[in-house]
Design a protein around this motif. Structure first.
Motif, mmCIF file in Angstrom:
data_model
loop_
_atom_site.group_PDB
_atom_site.id
_atom_site.type_symbol
_atom_site.label_atom_id
_atom_site.label_comp_id
_atom_site.label_asym_id
_atom_site.label_seq_id
_atom_site.Cartn_x
_atom_site.Cartn_y
_atom_site.Cartn_z
ATOM 1 N N MET A 1 19.817 62.245 170.788
ATOM 2 C CA MET A 1 19.411 61.981 169.408
ATOM 3 C C MET A 1 19.827 60.570 169.023
ATOM 4 N N THR A 2 18.922 59.864 168.344
ATOM 5 C CA THR A 2 19.218 58.541 167.807
ATOM 6 C C THR A 2 18.856 58.542 166.334
ATOM 7 N N ILE A 3 19.848 58.363 165.473
ATOM 8 C CA ILE A 3 19.582 58.281 164.037
ATOM 9 C C ILE A 3 19.052 56.893 163.742
ATOM 10 N N GLN A 4 17.917 56.820 163.042
ATOM 11 C CA GLN A 4 17.254 55.544 162.804
ATOM 12 C C GLN A 4 17.572 54.918 161.451
ATOM 13 N N ARG A 5 17.684 55.720 160.402
ATOM 14 C CA ARG A 5 17.950 55.202 159.060
ATOM 15 C C ARG A 5 18.224 56.363 158.117
ATOM 16 N N ILE A 6 18.645 56.070 156.930
ATOM 17 C CA ILE A 6 18.814 57.106 155.902
ATOM 18 C C ILE A 6 17.440 57.393 155.307
ATOM 19 N N HIS A 7 17.091 58.649 155.198
ATOM 20 C CA HIS A 7 15.818 59.036 154.595
ATOM 21 C C HIS A 7 15.947 59.144 153.077
ATOM 22 N N TYR A 43 13.753 70.411 138.037
ATOM 23 C CA TYR A 43 12.890 69.319 138.445
ATOM 24 C C TYR A 43 13.402 68.716 139.746
ATOM 25 N N LYS A 44 12.469 68.129 140.505
ATOM 26 C CA LYS A 44 12.796 67.308 141.668
ATOM 27 C C LYS A 44 11.958 66.046 141.521
ATOM 28 N N LEU A 45 12.638 64.915 141.419
ATOM 29 C CA LEU A 45 11.977 63.631 141.248
ATOM 30 C C LEU A 45 12.286 62.774 142.463
ATOM 31 N N ASP A 46 11.245 62.412 143.224
ATOM 32 C CA ASP A 46 11.403 61.557 144.399
ATOM 33 C C ASP A 46 11.218 60.114 143.958
ATOM 34 N N THR A 52 11.161 49.914 150.502
ATOM 35 C CA THR A 52 11.495 50.679 151.699
ATOM 36 C C THR A 52 10.938 52.090 151.621
ATOM 37 N N GLN A 53 11.139 52.839 152.659
ATOM 38 C CA GLN A 53 10.805 54.265 152.652
ATOM 39 C C GLN A 53 12.014 55.104 152.248
ATOM 40 N N GLN A 54 13.126 54.456 151.951
ATOM 41 C CA GLN A 54 14.335 55.182 151.548
ATOM 42 C C GLN A 54 14.178 55.686 150.128
ATOM 43 N N GLN A 55 14.750 56.873 149.885
ATOM 44 C CA GLN A 55 14.517 57.537 148.611
ATOM 45 C C GLN A 55 15.789 58.126 148.028
ATOM 46 N N ILE A 56 15.731 58.330 146.717
ATOM 47 C CA ILE A 56 16.696 59.176 146.013
ATOM 48 C C ILE A 56 15.916 60.382 145.538
ATOM 49 N N GLU A 57 16.452 61.565 145.795
ATOM 50 C CA GLU A 57 15.889 62.792 145.239
ATOM 51 C C GLU A 57 16.759 63.160 144.040
#
Length: 132
Positions: A1-7, A43-46, A52-57
């Motif tokens: 396994m290689t972790i690439q980034r924080i999602h 609620y869930k707000l993305d 970037t593709q990085q997100q806060i949920e």
């Protein structure tokens, strides 16, 4: 396994509208999708961070328990955002009524950094890389 980034990073708010205003209107994060889940009364707000593709949920739940407010306790300590200009970023936050700690220099990396808090007291950090 290689972790690439924080999602993503998940944040639970005590007041959804107040936190949504903070992250979207004050910090300028982009709404990707907002979902109301009737079965959970929540609620869930993305939210997208920059380009970037990085997100806060951002979640809301009825009566969430308080966060333990001890910075050295186990668990997530803080969430940090990279900025290109610390001085301008601090002025921007302060102009919006957000209290910001004094800017410091990391003695190891030379990075500038400071802390502020979201509406629920979640510690947030700004970092400007010192290798500019």
């Amino acid at each position: 396994m290689t972790i690439q980034r924080i999602h993503h990073v998940a944040v639970i708010s005590s007041n959804y509208e107040r936190s949504k205003h903070f992250y979207v209107d004050l910090l300028g994060l982009t709404v990707i999708q907002e979902t109301y889940r009737a079965e959970r009364d929540s609620y869930k707000l993305d939210l997208r961070i920059g380009e970037t593709q990085q997100q806060i949920e951002l979640f809301s739940f009825p009566n969430p328990p308080l966060r333990v407010n001890q910075p050295e306790a186990r668990g997530l300590r803080h969430l940090a955002f990279v900025v290109s200009n610390m001085e301008a970023s601090v002025k921007d936050l302060e102009s919006k009524g957000i209290a910001v700690e004094p800017v410091r220099v990391d003695p190891i990396t030379g990075d500038l950094y400071t802390f502020f808090a979201d509406p629920d007291g979640l510690p947030l950090e700004l970092v400007e890389h010192g290798d500019k």
